[in-house]
Design a protein around this motif. Structure first.
Motif, PDB file in Angstrom:
ATOM      1  N   GLY A  93      -8.930   9.152  -5.052  1.00  0.00           N
ATOM      2  CA  GLY A  93      -8.843   7.916  -4.290  1.00  0.00           C
ATOM      3  C   GLY A  93      -7.625   7.954  -3.385  1.00  0.00           C
ATOM      4  O   GLY A  93      -7.000   8.999  -3.207  1.00  0.00           O
ATOM      5  N   ALA A  94      -7.280   6.808  -2.822  1.00  0.00           N
ATOM      6  CA  ALA A  94      -6.142   6.745  -1.904  1.00  0.00           C
ATOM      7  C   ALA A  94      -5.446   5.408  -2.048  1.00  0.00           C
ATOM      8  O   ALA A  94      -6.064   4.397  -2.411  1.00  0.00           O
ATOM      9  N   VAL A  95      -4.147   5.405  -1.762  1.00  0.00           N
ATOM     10  CA  VAL A  95      -3.374   4.175  -1.679  1.00  0.00           C
ATOM     11  C   VAL A  95      -2.693   4.152  -0.318  1.00  0.00           C
ATOM     12  O   VAL A  95      -2.045   5.122   0.085  1.00  0.00           O
ATOM     13  N   VAL A  96      -2.884   3.058   0.406  1.00  0.00           N
ATOM     14  CA  VAL A  96      -2.313   2.866   1.732  1.00  0.00           C
ATOM     15  C   VAL A  96      -1.324   1.713   1.640  1.00  0.00           C
ATOM     16  O   VAL A  96      -1.680   0.633   1.146  1.00  0.00           O
ATOM     17  N   VAL A  97      -0.101   1.923   2.094  1.00  0.00           N
ATOM     18  CA  VAL A  97       0.926   0.886   2.034  1.00  0.00           C
ATOM     19  C   VAL A  97       1.242   0.408   3.446  1.00  0.00           C
ATOM     20  O   VAL A  97       1.610   1.202   4.312  1.00  0.00           O
ATOM     21  N   ASP A  98       1.090  -0.876   3.654  1.00  0.00           N
ATOM     22  CA  ASP A  98       1.475  -1.513   4.913  1.00  0.00           C
ATOM     23  C   ASP A  98       2.888  -2.061   4.744  1.00  0.00           C
ATOM     24  O   ASP A  98       3.112  -3.003   3.990  1.00  0.00           O
ATOM     25  N   HIS A  99       3.845  -1.466   5.465  1.00  0.00           N
ATOM     26  CA  HIS A  99       5.237  -1.905   5.360  1.00  0.00           C
ATOM     27  C   HIS A  99       5.507  -3.183   6.154  1.00  0.00           C
ATOM     28  O   HIS A  99       6.535  -3.840   5.936  1.00  0.00           O
ATOM     29  N   GLY A 100       4.613  -3.519   7.077  1.00  0.00           N
ATOM     30  CA  GLY A 100       4.789  -4.732   7.862  1.00  0.00           C
ATOM     31  C   GLY A 100       5.999  -4.712   8.768  1.00  0.00           C
ATOM     32  O   GLY A 100       6.517  -5.774   9.140  1.00  0.00           O
ATOM     33  N   LEU A 101       6.446  -3.537   9.160  1.00  0.00           N
ATOM     34  CA  LEU A 101       7.669  -3.430   9.963  1.00  0.00           C
ATOM     35  C   LEU A 101       7.398  -3.351  11.464  1.00  0.00           C
ATOM     36  O   LEU A 101       8.334  -3.448  12.257  1.00  0.00           O
ATOM     37  N   GLN A 102       6.142  -3.151  11.843  1.00  0.00           N
ATOM     38  CA  GLN A 102       5.816  -2.985  13.255  1.00  0.00           C
ATOM     39  C   GLN A 102       4.619  -3.856  13.606  1.00  0.00           C
ATOM     40  O   GLN A 102       3.754  -4.105  12.761  1.00  0.00           O
ATOM     41  N   PRO A 103       4.546  -4.308  14.858  1.00  0.00           N
ATOM     42  CA  PRO A 103       3.354  -5.039  15.286  1.00  0.00           C
ATOM     43  C   PRO A 103       2.112  -4.166  15.103  1.00  0.00           C
ATOM     44  O   PRO A 103       2.123  -2.976  15.410  1.00  0.00           O
ATOM     45  N   GLY A 104       1.067  -4.750  14.569  1.00  0.00           N
ATOM     46  CA  GLY A 104      -0.169  -4.000  14.381  1.00  0.00           C
ATOM     47  C   GLY A 104      -0.202  -3.138  13.145  1.00  0.00           C
ATOM     48  O   GLY A 104      -1.134  -2.337  12.975  1.00  0.00           O
ATOM     49  N   SER A 105       0.799  -3.267  12.257  1.00  0.00           N
ATOM     50  CA  SER A 105       0.833  -2.400  11.073  1.00  0.00           C
ATOM     51  C   SER A 105      -0.375  -2.627  10.169  1.00  0.00           C
ATOM     52  O   SER A 105      -0.869  -1.693   9.532  1.00  0.00           O
ATOM     53  N   ALA A 106      -0.870  -3.864  10.111  1.00  0.00           N
ATOM     54  CA  ALA A 106      -2.048  -4.143   9.282  1.00  0.00           C
ATOM     55  C   ALA A 106      -3.265  -3.400   9.811  1.00  0.00           C
ATOM     56  O   ALA A 106      -4.103  -2.910   9.036  1.00  0.00           O
ATOM     57  N   ASP A 107      -3.370  -3.288  11.132  1.00  0.00           N
ATOM     58  CA  ASP A 107      -4.490  -2.556  11.727  1.00  0.00           C
ATOM     59  C   ASP A 107      -4.392  -1.068  11.414  1.00  0.00           C
ATOM     60  O   ASP A 107      -5.405  -0.400  11.161  1.00  0.00           O
ATOM     61  N   VAL A 108      -3.161  -0.544  11.450  1.00  0.00           N
ATOM     62  CA  VAL A 108      -2.953   0.870  11.124  1.00  0.00           C
ATOM     63  C   VAL A 108      -3.364   1.139   9.676  1.00  0.00           C
ATOM     64  O   VAL A 108      -4.055   2.117   9.371  1.00  0.00           O
ATOM     65  N   ALA A 109      -2.949   0.245   8.779  1.00  0.00           N
ATOM     66  CA  ALA A 109      -3.300   0.411   7.368  1.00  0.00           C
ATOM     67  C   ALA A 109      -4.811   0.319   7.168  1.00  0.00           C
ATOM     68  O   ALA A 109      -5.398   1.094   6.397  1.00  0.00           O
ATOM     69  N   SER A 110      -5.449  -0.616   7.870  1.00  0.00           N
ATOM     70  CA  SER A 110      -6.895  -0.767   7.755  1.00  0.00           C
ATOM     71  C   SER A 110      -7.623   0.471   8.244  1.00  0.00           C
ATOM     72  O   SER A 110      -8.602   0.926   7.628  1.00  0.00           O
ATOM     73  N   ARG A 111      -7.145   1.041   9.349  1.00  0.00           N
ATOM     74  CA  ARG A 111      -7.764   2.255   9.894  1.00  0.00           C
ATOM     75  C   ARG A 111      -7.597   3.429   8.927  1.00  0.00           C
ATOM     76  O   ARG A 111      -8.534   4.203   8.691  1.00  0.00           O
ATOM     77  N   ALA A 112      -6.403   3.569   8.331  1.00  0.00           N
ATOM     78  CA  ALA A 112      -6.177   4.646   7.371  1.00  0.00           C
ATOM     79  C   ALA A 112      -7.101   4.489   6.167  1.00  0.00           C
ATOM     80  O   ALA A 112      -7.675   5.473   5.667  1.00  0.00           O
ATOM     81  N   ALA A 113      -7.263   3.253   5.699  1.00  0.00           N
ATOM     82  CA  ALA A 113      -8.154   3.012   4.566  1.00  0.00           C
ATOM     83  C   ALA A 113      -9.595   3.373   4.920  1.00  0.00           C
ATOM     84  O   ALA A 113     -10.327   3.957   4.104  1.00  0.00           O
ATOM     85  N   GLN A 114     -10.019   3.043   6.130  1.00  0.00           N
ATOM     86  CA  GLN A 114     -11.368   3.375   6.561  1.00  0.00           C
ATOM     87  C   GLN A 114     -11.575   4.885   6.622  1.00  0.00           C
ATOM     88  O   GLN A 114     -12.635   5.406   6.229  1.00  0.00           O
ATOM     89  N   GLN A 115     -10.550   5.601   7.100  1.00  0.00           N
ATOM     90  CA  GLN A 115     -10.644   7.061   7.140  1.00  0.00           C
ATOM     91  C   GLN A 115     -10.780   7.630   5.728  1.00  0.00           C
ATOM     92  O   GLN A 115     -11.521   8.592   5.508  1.00  0.00           O
ATOM     93  N   ALA A 116     -10.048   7.039   4.778  1.00  0.00           N
ATOM     94  CA  ALA A 116     -10.144   7.499   3.395  1.00  0.00           C
ATOM     95  C   ALA A 116     -11.566   7.318   2.874  1.00  0.00           C
ATOM     96  O   ALA A 116     -12.121   8.206   2.214  1.00  0.00           O
TER      97      ALA A 116
END
Length: 361
Positions: A65-88
């Motif tokens: 499986g995979a764990v994706v951590v959204d640090h919330g430090l940059q604009p759009g970080s939630a989208d980046v995390a969502s995309r990484a999860a989708q790739q997984a």
């Protein structure tokens, strides 16, 4: 086309899992097979690791499986995390856990931004391990990361343990963290992970913070190491990573020797613990200093600086009747033929803490 980088990453993952689990064969009861989690950011390193693990694990009788951590430090970080999860998910990893790190709370403790983000991230990893029941967490540190860590350790002057760099294996609660790409026999660099993603047609995320010169590690990566390669010739990063391998072997050997020694020369003392002066004096400086530090850490949770260590060692090798040594959380004295560590409550009363000065009354 032969996918050499993809094959290299798969080989690294297989070696790491085989070392951890033993013989790897597809299990009949896949639902109850051990679960390994990949720490995934969407960058080239972690995406290459995720793809390799998705290929190797089911063929080895493991779930991945995979764990994706959204640090919330940059604009759009939630989208980046969502995309990484989708790739997984697209790679076939399951479960895929997305967690939100609270970096600001960690940063408020006084840690720097890099340390705060790392600590918050690893706290989320630990929670994800508990949530999923994972046996192993895989992270995508490469040999380039190892070289950078060695340079940072040199800059801090932290000794051989720091120069040993990032450990390829360490405990995380009841689970294990493995870093397959640190295996010296496989030599996975950042160029290999980028190549593996390109060969597999994977779309990678470029973290803008990886180019932000405000961060020390970024300056090492983008300025210091390239300068050393230009001035000293190619291969500096690889040599630094090999130095970490050698330093880690030495540190692990020292740990075994010290553990055996401590069992023989350490004894309880009133409100503390004592070490034989004669036994400490009989050891070479490297072992003597490590024993002094190990006792402080193991018994009192105190990390001694080089200055503290030398001041305590002087009670053994340069005894002139000096008074107690005050180090973080501990008072250390020489009493007869013993060095006595006592837990300290409140502020030290020494005139100069940790320098070996006598206590002022």
């Amino acid at each position: 086309m032969l996918q050499t980088d993809v094959l290299a990453t798969r080989h690294a993952v297989r070696r790491a899992l085989q070392a951890e689990f033993g013989s790897l064969d597809a299990a009949a009861d896949a639902a109850n097979a051990p679960l390994v989690l990949v720490a995934l950011s969407g960058g080239a390193d972690s995406l290459a690791l995720a793809a390799a693990t998705a290929f190797v694990a089911p063929r080895a009788g493991l779930r991945a499986g995979a764990v994706v951590v959204d640090h919330g430090l940059q604009p759009g970080s939630a989208d980046v995390a969502s995309r990484a999860a989708q790739q997984a998910v697209e790679l076939g990893l399951a479960p895929v856990v997305v967690r939100q790190a609270n970096v600001e709370v960690v940063h408020a403790r006084g840690d720097g931004p890099e340390a705060a983000a790392r600590d918050a991230r690893y706290a989320e990893f630990a929670d994800a391990i508990v949530e999923t029941g994972a046996t192993v967490l895989l992270t995508a540190h490469t040999r380039d990361d190892q070289a950078e860590q060695v340079l940072l350790g040199l800059a801090r002057g932290s000794g051989a343990r720091s120069l040993a760099g990032i450990p390829p294996r360490r405990a995380v609660g009841r689970s294990i963290m493995l870093r397959p790409f640190l295996d010296e026999s496989v030599d996975i660099t950042r160029a290999v992970t980028v190549g593996a993603c390109r060969e597999a047609g994977l779309d990678t995320w470029q973290d803008p913070q990886n180019l932000d010169p405000r961060f020390t590690r970024v300056r090492v990566r983008t300025s210091v190491l390239p300068h050393l390669e230009r001035e000293l010739g190619p291969g500096v990063a690889a040599a630094l990573a090999r130095s970490a391998d050698l330093a880690r072997e030495d540190a692990e050997a020292f740990d075994v020797i010290i553990a055996e020694q401590i069992e023989e020369i350490v004894e309880p003392a009133e409100a503390g613990i004592a070490v034989s002066v004669r036994a400490l004096a009989a050891n070479p400086a490297a072992l003597r200093h490590r024993i002094i530090r190990t006792v402080a850490t193991a018994e009192f949770g105190s990390e001694l600086s080089r200055e503290h260590t030398l001041a305590i060692a002087a009670l053994v090798t340069d005894w002139r009747g000096q008074g107690p040594i005050e180090v973080p959380g501990i008072t250390v004295t020489r009493s007869g033929g013993r060095i006595v560590y006592t837990r300290r409550v409140g502020s030290p009363r020494a005139s100069v803490a940790g320098t070996g000065g006598a206590v002022e009354e």
